[in-house]
Enzyme design. Structure first.
Site, PDB file in Angstrom:
ATOM      1  N   ASP A   1       0.821  -1.213   0.000  1.00  0.00           N
ATOM      2  CA  ASP A   1       0.000   0.000   0.000  1.00  0.00           C
ATOM      3  C   ASP A   1       0.855   1.263   0.000  1.00  0.00           C
ATOM      4  O   ASP A   1       2.079   1.198   0.170  1.00  0.00           O
ATOM      5  CB  ASP A   1      -0.959  -0.010   1.206  1.00  0.00           C
ATOM      6  CG  ASP A   1      -0.276  -0.337   2.526  1.00  0.00           C
ATOM      7  OD1 ASP A   1       0.967  -0.424   2.559  1.00  0.00           O
ATOM      8  OD2 ASP A   1      -0.986  -0.491   3.540  1.00  0.00           O
TER       9      ASP A   1
ATOM     10  N   ASN B 249      -8.138  -2.469  14.138  1.00  0.00           N
ATOM     11  CA  ASN B 249      -9.490  -2.858  13.715  1.00  0.00           C
ATOM     12  C   ASN B 249      -9.460  -4.092  12.821  1.00  0.00           C
ATOM     13  O   ASN B 249     -10.464  -4.423  12.205  1.00  0.00           O
ATOM     14  CB  ASN B 249     -10.171  -1.687  12.992  1.00  0.00           C
ATOM     15  CG  ASN B 249      -9.387  -1.226  11.768  1.00  0.00           C
ATOM     16  OD1 ASN B 249      -8.330  -1.766  11.464  1.00  0.00           O
ATOM     17  ND2 ASN B 249      -9.908  -0.229  11.068  1.00  0.00           N
TER      18      ASN B 249
ATOM     19  N   HIS C 204      -7.576  -4.415  10.137  1.00  0.00           N
ATOM     20  CA  HIS C 204      -7.300  -4.159   8.720  1.00  0.00           C
ATOM     21  C   HIS C 204      -5.985  -4.803   8.301  1.00  0.00           C
ATOM     22  O   HIS C 204      -5.075  -4.967   9.096  1.00  0.00           O
ATOM     23  CB  HIS C 204      -7.371  -2.666   8.365  1.00  0.00           C
ATOM     24  CG  HIS C 204      -6.183  -1.833   8.711  1.00  0.00           C
ATOM     25  ND1 HIS C 204      -6.249  -0.460   8.786  1.00  0.00           N
ATOM     26  CD2 HIS C 204      -4.896  -2.138   8.997  1.00  0.00           C
ATOM     27  CE1 HIS C 204      -5.057   0.027   9.089  1.00  0.00           C
ATOM     28  NE2 HIS C 204      -4.223  -0.976   9.220  1.00  0.00           N
TER      29      HIS C 204
ATOM     30  N   GLU D 245      -9.801  -1.766   4.990  1.00  0.00           N
ATOM     31  CA  GLU D 245     -10.493  -1.481   6.241  1.00  0.00           C
ATOM     32  C   GLU D 245     -11.721  -2.380   6.399  1.00  0.00           C
ATOM     33  O   GLU D 245     -12.210  -2.946   5.419  1.00  0.00           O
ATOM     34  CB  GLU D 245     -10.943  -0.011   6.242  1.00  0.00           C
ATOM     35  CG  GLU D 245      -9.812   1.001   6.080  1.00  0.00           C
ATOM     36  CD  GLU D 245      -8.965   1.164   7.334  1.00  0.00           C
ATOM     37  OE1 GLU D 245      -9.028   0.323   8.247  1.00  0.00           O
ATOM     38  OE2 GLU D 245      -8.220   2.166   7.400  1.00  0.00           O
TER      39      GLU D 245
HETATM   40  C1  GLP Z   1      -0.694   0.841   8.635  1.00  0.00           C
HETATM   41  C2  GLP Z   1      -0.369  -0.022   7.422  1.00  0.00           C
HETATM   42  C3  GLP Z   1      -0.636  -1.482   7.710  1.00  0.00           C
HETATM   43  C4  GLP Z   1       0.015  -1.873   9.007  1.00  0.00           C
HETATM   44  C5  GLP Z   1      -0.582  -1.081  10.144  1.00  0.00           C
HETATM   45  C6  GLP Z   1      -0.041  -1.449  11.512  1.00  0.00           C
HETATM   46  O1  GLP Z   1      -2.033   1.178   8.706  1.00  0.00           O
HETATM   47  N1  GLP Z   1      -1.089   0.359   6.248  1.00  0.00           N
HETATM   48  O2  GLP Z   1      -0.148  -2.272   6.621  1.00  0.00           O
HETATM   49  O3  GLP Z   1      -0.161  -3.250   9.229  1.00  0.00           O
HETATM   50  O4  GLP Z   1      -0.299   0.288   9.871  1.00  0.00           O
HETATM   51  O5  GLP Z   1       1.114  -0.742  11.777  1.00  0.00           O
HETATM   52  P1  GLP Z   1       2.030  -0.997  13.041  1.00  0.00           P
HETATM   53  O6  GLP Z   1       2.857  -2.201  12.677  1.00  0.00           O
HETATM   54  O7  GLP Z   1       2.871   0.237  13.149  1.00  0.00           O
HETATM   55  O8  GLP Z   1       1.143  -1.234  14.209  1.00  0.00           O
END
Ligand code: GLP
Length: 235
Positions: free
Chosen positions: A67, A136, A138, A143
């Site tokens: 992404d 959540n 995702h 989402e």
């Molecule tokens: C973002 C990314 C996700 C990732 C999430 C969790 O929203 N788009 O791909 O899994 O953050 O991030 P973290 O590992 O910092 O908790």
């Protein structure tokens, strides 16, 4: 789904790097699906170490990221392209031209989604997909929703995601509201999946692994994958 508990971030990095190494060594031109966020950092540090020690060669590896924020150029410190360059690509012998991240500055979002899907297809799909998870549930920027997404999409981010990611921006109003994200089906087509989670994600991991399979908890779809592993750090 297979669940592995790691005793520390470093141990998670080592265990995850072992899985990466196995895939990299088993293919002539492996395709790695990569992720951002703070959770994969111990893995990226371990991959850099193994590359420096001459134990892991990335010269024939290709990578596709899940992404990217819409509206941020790759030179912006909070873009996922910048994150990947800084935290992995600039420190290993992967060829920059073999690393792909959606173009956050694409003028035509729909065309960018189609381009990205075609690109992944032309590479023969993803051999190993790395994932983090949102609070959540995702995956990437897919989402909670009424349906599991199919292809790469241009998405409006959930408020919880915008708030969670605000910590990286000096002014919360700068957090992009839209992003490009591979779809759930794209993720499920990967031959192997590795999801990493910190101890703070315990509840959502429990729900994803043992709860109903529902697009309201996107990560729950991984129950349907034939080769998905979760590594979580113990509390
Ligand atoms: C973002 C990314 C996700 C990732 C999430 C969790 O929203 N788009 O791909 O899994 O953050 O991030 P973290 O590992 O910092 O908790």
């Amino acid at each position: 789904m297979k669940l592995i508990t790691a005793g520390s971030q470093d141990e998670m990095g080592v265990l995850a790097a072992d899985i990466f190494a196995e895939v990299i060594h088993s293919k002539p031109r492996p395709v790695l699906g990569l992720a951002t966020g703070s959770t994969p950092l111990p893995l990226y540090r371990e991959l850099i170490k193994r590359n420096r020690d001459g134990k892991l060669d990335f010269s024939s590896v290709r990578s596709v990221n899940l992404d990217e924020y819409a509206g941020l150029p790759g030179t912006h410190e909070q873009s996922y392209r910048y994150f990947m360059n800084e935290n992995l690509f600039n420190h290993i012998n992967i060829k920059p031209e073999n690393t792909y991240v959606p173009n956050g500055m694409a003028e035509d979002p729909e065309a960018e989604c189609s381009r990205y899907d075609a690109l992944v297809k032309s590479m023969g799909g993803v051999d190993l997909q790395l994932l983090g998870v949102g609070f959540n549930g995702h995956l990437a920027f897919c989402e909670p929703s009424d349906v599991f997404s199919n292809k790469t999409q241009y998405i409006r981010l959930a408020e919880i995601t915008i708030n969670a990611n605000a910590r990286f921006f000096s002014d919360p109003s700068e957090v992009p509201r839209y992003a490009f994200s591979m779809g759930i089906k794209d993720i499920m087509l990967a031959k192997k999946i590795l999801l990493l989670a910190g101890a703070e994600k315990k509840d959502i991991i429990e729900k994803a692994m043992n709860g109903d399979i529902t697009p309201q908890v996107p990560a729950s779809v991984l129950q349907l994958h034939q080769d998905a592993t979760v590594i979580i750090i113990k509390e």
